[in-house]
Design a protein around this motif. Structure first.
Motif, PDB file in Angstrom:
ATOM      1  N   LEU A  18       0.953  -1.211  -0.175  1.00 43.76           N
ATOM      2  CA  LEU A  18      -0.093   0.135   0.123  1.00 43.76           C
ATOM      3  C   LEU A  18       0.919   1.411  -0.064  1.00 43.76           C
ATOM      4  N   ARG A  20       2.716   4.147  -1.498  1.00 50.53           N
ATOM      5  CA  ARG A  20       2.856   4.776  -2.868  1.00 50.53           C
ATOM      6  C   ARG A  20       4.102   5.253  -3.206  1.00 50.53           C
ATOM      7  N   THR A  31       3.630   7.777   1.965  1.00 49.88           N
ATOM      8  CA  THR A  31       2.276   8.035   1.733  1.00 49.88           C
ATOM      9  C   THR A  31       1.774   6.872   1.103  1.00 49.88           C
ATOM     10  N   LEU A  32       0.586   6.307   1.569  1.00 55.19           N
ATOM     11  CA  LEU A  32       0.056   5.397   1.023  1.00 55.19           C
ATOM     12  C   LEU A  32      -0.881   5.705   0.085  1.00 55.19           C
ATOM     13  N   VAL A  33      -1.263   4.687  -0.817  1.00 53.15           N
ATOM     14  CA  VAL A  33      -2.331   4.745  -1.815  1.00 53.15           C
ATOM     15  C   VAL A  33      -3.625   5.422  -1.168  1.00 53.15           C
ATOM     16  N   THR A  34      -4.040   5.104  -0.229  1.00 49.86           N
ATOM     17  CA  THR A  34      -5.263   5.869   0.617  1.00 49.86           C
ATOM     18  C   THR A  34      -4.999   7.269   0.799  1.00 49.86           C
ATOM     19  N   GLY A  35      -3.756   7.842   0.336  1.00 48.58           N
ATOM     20  CA  GLY A  35      -3.381   9.254   0.773  1.00 48.58           C
ATOM     21  C   GLY A  35      -2.901   9.309   2.191  1.00 48.58           C
ATOM     22  N   GLU A  36      -3.121   8.427   3.019  1.00 48.34           N
ATOM     23  CA  GLU A  36      -2.750   8.597   4.490  1.00 48.34           C
ATOM     24  C   GLU A  36      -1.046   8.505   4.539  1.00 48.34           C
ATOM     25  N   LYS A  37      -0.585   9.383   5.384  1.00 53.60           N
ATOM     26  CA  LYS A  37       0.713   9.616   5.544  1.00 53.60           C
ATOM     27  C   LYS A  37       1.256   9.022   6.864  1.00 53.60           C
TER      28      LYS A  37
END
Length: 86
Positions: A18, A20, A31-37
């Motif tokens: 996940l 990114r 930074t994850l694919v969900t936008g979470e950092k």
């Protein structure tokens, strides 16, 4: 899944598929694919190495005959002092 450490010292296990991208700003920020950092203590090269080793373990489980090829690649990288870029 790989285990990392948050800045407060707590362990966190994340699905490395996940991620990114990762930045050193100067702390390692994922930074994850969900936008979470997520900010972790480990430097980027450690995150990459843990991700690589996790994926190697998956390959060894799913495709046992790949073990020889993976070992040869790791040996080659070590002899040429090149970080594994996976």
């Amino acid at each position: 899944m790989i285990e990392l450490t948050r800045l407060n010292g707590n362990s966190i296990t994340i699905n490395c598929d996940l991620i990114r991208y990762a930045e050193a700003t100067p702390d390692t920020t994922l930074t994850l694919v969900t936008g979470e950092k997520l900010i972790v203590r480990e430097p980027i090269d450690v995150v990459v190495a843990r991700t690589f080793h996790y994926r190697v373990s998956l390959m060894q489980t799913a495709w046992p005959s790949a073990d020889i090829a993976l070992a040869a690649r790791t040996h080659f990288d070590a002899q040429h002092n090149e970080p594994t870029k996976h």
